[in-house]
Design a protein around this motif. Sequence first.
Motif, PDB file in Angstrom:
ATOM      1  N   PHE A 118       0.829  -1.203   0.000  1.00  0.00           N
ATOM      2  CA  PHE A 118       0.000   0.000   0.000  1.00  0.00           C
ATOM      3  C   PHE A 118       0.867   1.258   0.000  1.00  0.00           C
ATOM      4  N   ILE A 119       1.911   1.252   0.830  1.00  0.00           N
ATOM      5  CA  ILE A 119       2.835   2.388   0.851  1.00  0.00           C
ATOM      6  C   ILE A 119       3.477   2.555  -0.524  1.00  0.00           C
ATOM      7  N   ALA A 120       3.862   1.402  -1.110  1.00  0.00           N
ATOM      8  CA  ALA A 120       4.501   1.454  -2.425  1.00  0.00           C
ATOM      9  C   ALA A 120       3.559   1.977  -3.497  1.00  0.00           C
ATOM     10  N   PHE A 172       5.374   0.743  -9.443  1.00  0.00           N
ATOM     11  CA  PHE A 172       4.731  -0.253  -8.583  1.00  0.00           C
ATOM     12  C   PHE A 172       4.629  -1.599  -9.302  1.00  0.00           C
ATOM     13  N   GLY A 173       4.357  -1.573 -10.601  1.00  0.00           N
ATOM     14  CA  GLY A 173       4.339  -2.811 -11.374  1.00  0.00           C
ATOM     15  C   GLY A 173       5.697  -3.484 -11.351  1.00  0.00           C
ATOM     16  N   ALA A 209       9.693   1.506   6.741  1.00  0.00           N
ATOM     17  CA  ALA A 209       9.167   1.179   5.411  1.00  0.00           C
ATOM     18  C   ALA A 209       8.795   2.444   4.648  1.00  0.00           C
ATOM     19  N   ILE A 210       8.135   3.369   5.329  1.00  0.00           N
ATOM     20  CA  ILE A 210       7.740   4.629   4.686  1.00  0.00           C
ATOM     21  C   ILE A 210       8.975   5.389   4.216  1.00  0.00           C
ATOM     22  N   TYR A 211       9.989   5.463   5.092  1.00  0.00           N
ATOM     23  CA  TYR A 211      11.216   6.191   4.731  1.00  0.00           C
ATOM     24  C   TYR A 211      11.929   5.523   3.549  1.00  0.00           C
ATOM     25  N   LEU A 212      12.086   4.216   3.598  1.00  0.00           N
ATOM     26  CA  LEU A 212      12.853   3.510   2.564  1.00  0.00           C
ATOM     27  C   LEU A 212      12.198   3.625   1.191  1.00  0.00           C
ATOM     28  N   ILE A 213      10.881   3.448   1.135  1.00  0.00           N
ATOM     29  CA  ILE A 213      10.187   3.519  -0.156  1.00  0.00           C
ATOM     30  C   ILE A 213      10.192   4.939  -0.694  1.00  0.00           C
ATOM     31  N   ASP A 214       9.997   5.904   0.198  1.00  0.00           N
ATOM     32  CA  ASP A 214       9.979   7.306  -0.226  1.00  0.00           C
ATOM     33  C   ASP A 214      11.355   7.749  -0.711  1.00  0.00           C
ATOM     34  N   VAL A 266      11.791   1.788  -5.845  1.00  0.00           N
ATOM     35  CA  VAL A 266      11.583   0.350  -6.007  1.00  0.00           C
ATOM     36  C   VAL A 266      12.530  -0.456  -5.117  1.00  0.00           C
ATOM     37  N   ILE A 267      13.808  -0.093  -5.121  1.00  0.00           N
ATOM     38  CA  ILE A 267      14.787  -0.781  -4.282  1.00  0.00           C
ATOM     39  C   ILE A 267      14.435  -0.603  -2.808  1.00  0.00           C
ATOM     40  N   GLY A 268      13.931   0.576  -2.446  1.00  0.00           N
ATOM     41  CA  GLY A 268      13.512   0.826  -1.072  1.00  0.00           C
ATOM     42  C   GLY A 268      12.374  -0.090  -0.648  1.00  0.00           C
TER      43      GLY A 268
END
Length: 412
Positions: free
Chosen positions: A24-26, A35-36, A158-163, A167-169
């Motif tokens: 969802f975060i992603a 996202f795909g 998770a929020i920090y890494l994806i932001d 994709v790698i986050g």
Amino acid sequence: MNLNVVYSVGYGVVSRGSLLLINFIAVKLLTGSEFGEFSYLLSIVSSLATFVAFGCSVTTNTVFSKYSDDVNLKSKTLCASISFTFLLVLGLFLLTLPYLKSELVGISSDNSFFILFVALMVLIGFSGVYEGALYGSSKYKTLFFYSIATFVIFLPLAIYLIDAYGVIGGLLAVAVFRLLFNAFGTYELFFKSKLEVSWRFFFYIDKSIFKIFKSLSAPSILGAMMVAPAITITLGLLNEFNSSKEEIAYFSWVYQVYLVAIFIPSSLSGYYISTLSKKGGNVKVMDIMAANLIFSVVVVAFLFICKSLILKLAGEEYFISAGEIFNYLIPCVILYSLNAAFGSYWPANNKAWFGFALNFLWAITVLTLSYLLIPLNNGVGIALALNVAYALLLLVQLILWFYLERYQQTSD
């Protein structure tokens, strides 16, 4: 209701919910194409690691359940499972490296991505080993509270890494989630319990442990090897025929909802294996099917009521483009749940090799139908293939179960 069932279901809810939250975060922070791409990469690494984790999870679960008083056997099995998982992951990675390099070209310019790839596979594999051992030790409450602690710690990361890393986050977020659970599992099993841990257990497997792996891990691993990569291959077909990461994103979001929807039967599978193993395999499969049917019908009805909200959570384009996939994939929750009863029945009755043969049938059906239907229906084609495959699998399992039960009664 038995509190152990509540804790087991609660663990499944939090664990599945945590992985859904990562998605969802992603889906909110990444573009549709990103996202795909993330969903496809996660599907590849999960499919490669899951069959390793599942095989050793069944082994540790069964051994810790049936031989609860044999500390030496449990210690050897746990340590050997960890070593076996690590070696199997490395071997699998090297075997598939040519495919990965061709499939993942452009993702990373150096070897750092592949290091992350291997690390994530190892972490998923170890999670399966620890989960099985904790289930077999009847530590359902411990699993539940560890999952809550993991969720609380990993969410801001998770929020920090994806932001920050895209994709790698997202893959790093999954790795953090698995790492935290493994840290809790290591503490519980190696430091808090009374297991006899010795370094030689990691490097030497005696005949008794090898026999257990042969009867439990081997068929479970081979069976999961039929199942786990199937979705990844179908996504690869979707990517090849459609050449659009957005179409993968639409299917992947609905599929994540589907995975959460089946959390009750899938999370209770480990509980049933451990409980029924202790009872000597006295399994009432029809009772399990009845309970799974009730749960799944209620869940499916709820999801259809909330369909618009669920799709719009990912974005307006998902509401527009993923609705038909939702209509065909979500009802498959019922078919999966009915089949899940047998996922506990075969291992608990020392017929794990039956599970391998049945999973092979399922995988062949899904892949064949997906190949035929994806060019016509895109993501809906995969959903249709899953429905037909699970319906066929249910029919075969019921016939096989009825024959075996009748044969056993006649023999008695």
